[in-house]
Design an enzyme around this catalytic site. Structure first.
Site, mmCIF file in Angstrom:
data_model
loop_
_atom_site.group_PDB
_atom_site.id
_atom_site.type_symbol
_atom_site.label_atom_id
_atom_site.label_comp_id
_atom_site.label_asym_id
_atom_site.label_seq_id
_atom_site.Cartn_x
_atom_site.Cartn_y
_atom_site.Cartn_z
ATOM 1 N N LYS A 52 9.181 9.517 -5.370
ATOM 2 C CA LYS A 52 8.091 8.640 -5.809
ATOM 3 C C LYS A 52 7.367 9.237 -7.011
ATOM 4 C CE LYS A 52 3.954 8.569 -4.158
ATOM 5 N NZ LYS A 52 2.738 8.475 -3.301
ATOM 6 N N ASP A 100 5.243 3.344 -2.932
ATOM 7 C CA ASP A 100 4.189 3.937 -2.120
ATOM 8 C C ASP A 100 3.883 3.026 -0.942
ATOM 9 O OD1 ASP A 100 2.766 1.817 -3.169
ATOM 10 O OD2 ASP A 100 1.081 3.024 -3.885
#
Length: 220
Positions: A127, A145
């Site tokens: 991420k 997320d």
């Protein structure tokens, strides 16, 4: 209700995204930064806290540690003092020192710009790497997320929408397959901003949602 075909789902995804583009014309990273090092540091710090809170401490942090070598040679207690309001400050300070050391030792003190290299850095997962690629280097990246996971699940943009613990990598691959690479970074931004403003975790604001007409979760 008839089961939605893959073609129909993708068409709906694009239609809903066009609405999000109208609702959120400026899709920008919420973290404050002026160079790749500042962004990767801010993103590492953003784990399990808000971007707003991260921005409240990074002004002092960036001024004190402008280069990778500064983090590499830092006193951990000094970093902890600055980032203490973020929580998990001890482990995050260790990540920042390790990050600085890795950049200085292996990358000539520069932040690398490939996924393969970025994820070898302390505190950096897929991420964070996608955030850095898309926002610091303009390389297509789709950070997944909690907001992206929640919104894509409620909209049923992905086949595992009903899974309790979906795999972020699988989400990334499935959503990215439905949009051109040049859209990935802004797509993630808009889903995150939409999740924060409207599609809240505990009580989504469905009454004011611009996607209510087509959202499969509306009134369910």
């Amino acid at each position: 209700m008839a089961r939605e075909t893959k073609t129909a789902r993708i068409q709906r995804m694009h239609a809903e995204y066009r609405i999000l583009c109208d609702e959120i014309p400026e899709a920008v990273c919420a973290l404050h930064f002026s160079n790749p090092l500042e962004l990767i540091v801010a993103t590492v710090l953003s784990a399990q806290t808000t971007d707003k809170r991260v921005n409240s401490v990074t002004g002092e942090l960036f001024a004190a540690y402008p280069d990778a070598e500064d983090y590499a040679n830092a006193n951990i207690e000094d970093i902890e003092r600055i980032i203490r309001p973020l929580g998990f400050y001890h482990s995050k300070a260790k990540h920042l020192i390790g990050l600085g050391q890795a950049l200085a030792e292996r990358f000539d003190s520069e932040v690398p710009h490939t996924m393969e290299e970025l994820v070898t850095l302390p505190g950096v997962g897929r991420k964070t790497a996608n955030v850095v690629l898309g926002n610091a280097f303009g390389i297509p990246g789709f950070p997944v997320d909690t907001h992206v996971t929640r919104v894509t699940g409620r909209l049923r943009w992905r086949t595992d929408w009903n899974t309790k613990h979906p795999d972020p990598v699988k989400i990334e691959k499935e959503i990215c397959a439905c949009f051109p690479p040049e859209e990935w970074t802004n797509l993630s931004h808009r889903l995150i901003l939409f999740g924060r403003a409207t599609c809240h975790a505990r009580k989504p604001d469905c009454g004011n949602c611009p996607l209510a007409d087509t959202c499969p979760s509306f009134a369910v």
